[in-house]
Scaffold this active site. Sequence first.
Site, mmCIF file in Angstrom:
data_model
loop_
_atom_site.group_PDB
_atom_site.id
_atom_site.type_symbol
_atom_site.label_atom_id
_atom_site.label_comp_id
_atom_site.label_asym_id
_atom_site.label_seq_id
_atom_site.Cartn_x
_atom_site.Cartn_y
_atom_site.Cartn_z
ATOM 1 N N ASP A 107 0.798 -1.227 0.000
ATOM 2 C CA ASP A 107 0.000 0.000 0.000
ATOM 3 C C ASP A 107 0.834 1.282 0.000
ATOM 4 O O ASP A 107 0.462 2.285 0.631
ATOM 5 C CB ASP A 107 -0.990 -0.014 1.167
ATOM 6 C CG ASP A 107 -2.147 -0.956 0.872
ATOM 7 O OD1 ASP A 107 -2.523 -1.062 -0.316
ATOM 8 O OD2 ASP A 107 -2.658 -1.590 1.805
ATOM 9 N N ASP A 167 -7.324 -3.897 -5.020
ATOM 10 C CA ASP A 167 -7.011 -2.589 -4.427
ATOM 11 C C ASP A 167 -5.689 -2.032 -4.947
ATOM 12 O O ASP A 167 -5.479 -0.813 -4.989
ATOM 13 C CB ASP A 167 -6.910 -2.683 -2.897
ATOM 14 C CG ASP A 167 -7.904 -3.627 -2.259
ATOM 15 O OD1 ASP A 167 -8.305 -4.592 -2.913
ATOM 16 O OD2 ASP A 167 -8.256 -3.411 -1.092
#
Length: 395
Positions: A107, A167
């Site tokens: 991330d 994601d």
Amino acid sequence: MIVKAKTSLTNHAPLQGKDLECAIRNAERQTLSLLPRFAHGYKYSHSVDGFYEPPTANVEWTTGFWTGELWLMYELTGNMAFRRAAEWQVEDYGDRIVDMIDVEHHDMGFLYSPSCVASYKLTGNRRARTYALLAADNLVSRFQERGEFIQAWGRLGDEGNYRLIIDCLLNLPLLFWATDETGDRRYAEVARRHLHTALKLVTRDDDSTYHTYYFDKATGKPLRGVTAQGYRDGSAWARGQAWGVYGTAIAYRYLKDEESFSVFSRVTDFFLSHLPGNGIPYWDFDFTDPSEEPRDSSALAIAGCGMAEMARVLGDCDDSRRLADLAARSARALYEECAVKDPTVSNGQLLHGTYARSSEFNTCRNRGVDECNPWGDYYYVELLARLAKDWNPYW
Ligand code: GLY
């Protein structure tokens, strides 16, 4: 026409004019109210009974959204208090990547695009540029040649974690930016290869998406699509579908490729045509009206930004106008149904988000159900900024 779906968003008028100004003033009040305590700290990954309290240290995948909200508010209002807080936080991201604090995951884009890339783009801060490039290096190091994908979670090569997740499409812009910034093709090449693998595997024939996809560690062969946060393996997790909408719009901006364009059209059509009557998706598209299941407002905020982004990239054409109109209707739905208007109810921006909802088929526990979350807050404000000005993306 690239987006053909009939959608309940047409029940809402586009958010514009005085109402848009009102939404922005409202959002500004919410961000300002947090400044005294959160200038040197971060929103937790979700509110509790509507409130983020106390501020957290710079850990987890979610802190970048609060810094990004500060940058957006600085852009919308010119108030230096927002900028000063964001600038202090940028140094914190420097410590985090240099000391490798909670960065053993993919991330890096969620963390470093709305914080450090934003800082560099808005103010020319060279240290922020360095931190974002270090984060891009960390992200590249997670690319698995066997399978050609960026490993999302866990120790590199760990068999139980040998998978990608949808994601990650929002982590790729950091890599495209790094190539544009340095001229080093390696970053964009990793992003392009991951993108191709992900789009091919997560997009189903009915235009819904898998959340995650496993690979055989020894051979790299794709094995199976599995959910983590959706209701079941074969369902469409609303936020995952939204990451698909926004991720392909940004990829198309960088690559102008047929694959991103076509997958954008397909996943956006699915998203739009499965919205319930008030426009705010339930947390998984298995649920339709009437249902007692919680919503995930953040999914609409993300998809709204995705439609606005594709509209911007396409320029002056019918598709662009339709997408811009749908983005403005998304903003209206969010403003009417979810935006916090009474600060005694919440110190966030957007009610009715769901971080994770446990089901008999998935692997998560209930977390931040029917609460605010920092990415819902951020993407809502980003959508307002996109409607209010010619906004230059941090992504
Ligand atoms: N990227 C994690 C999530 O959407 O919950």
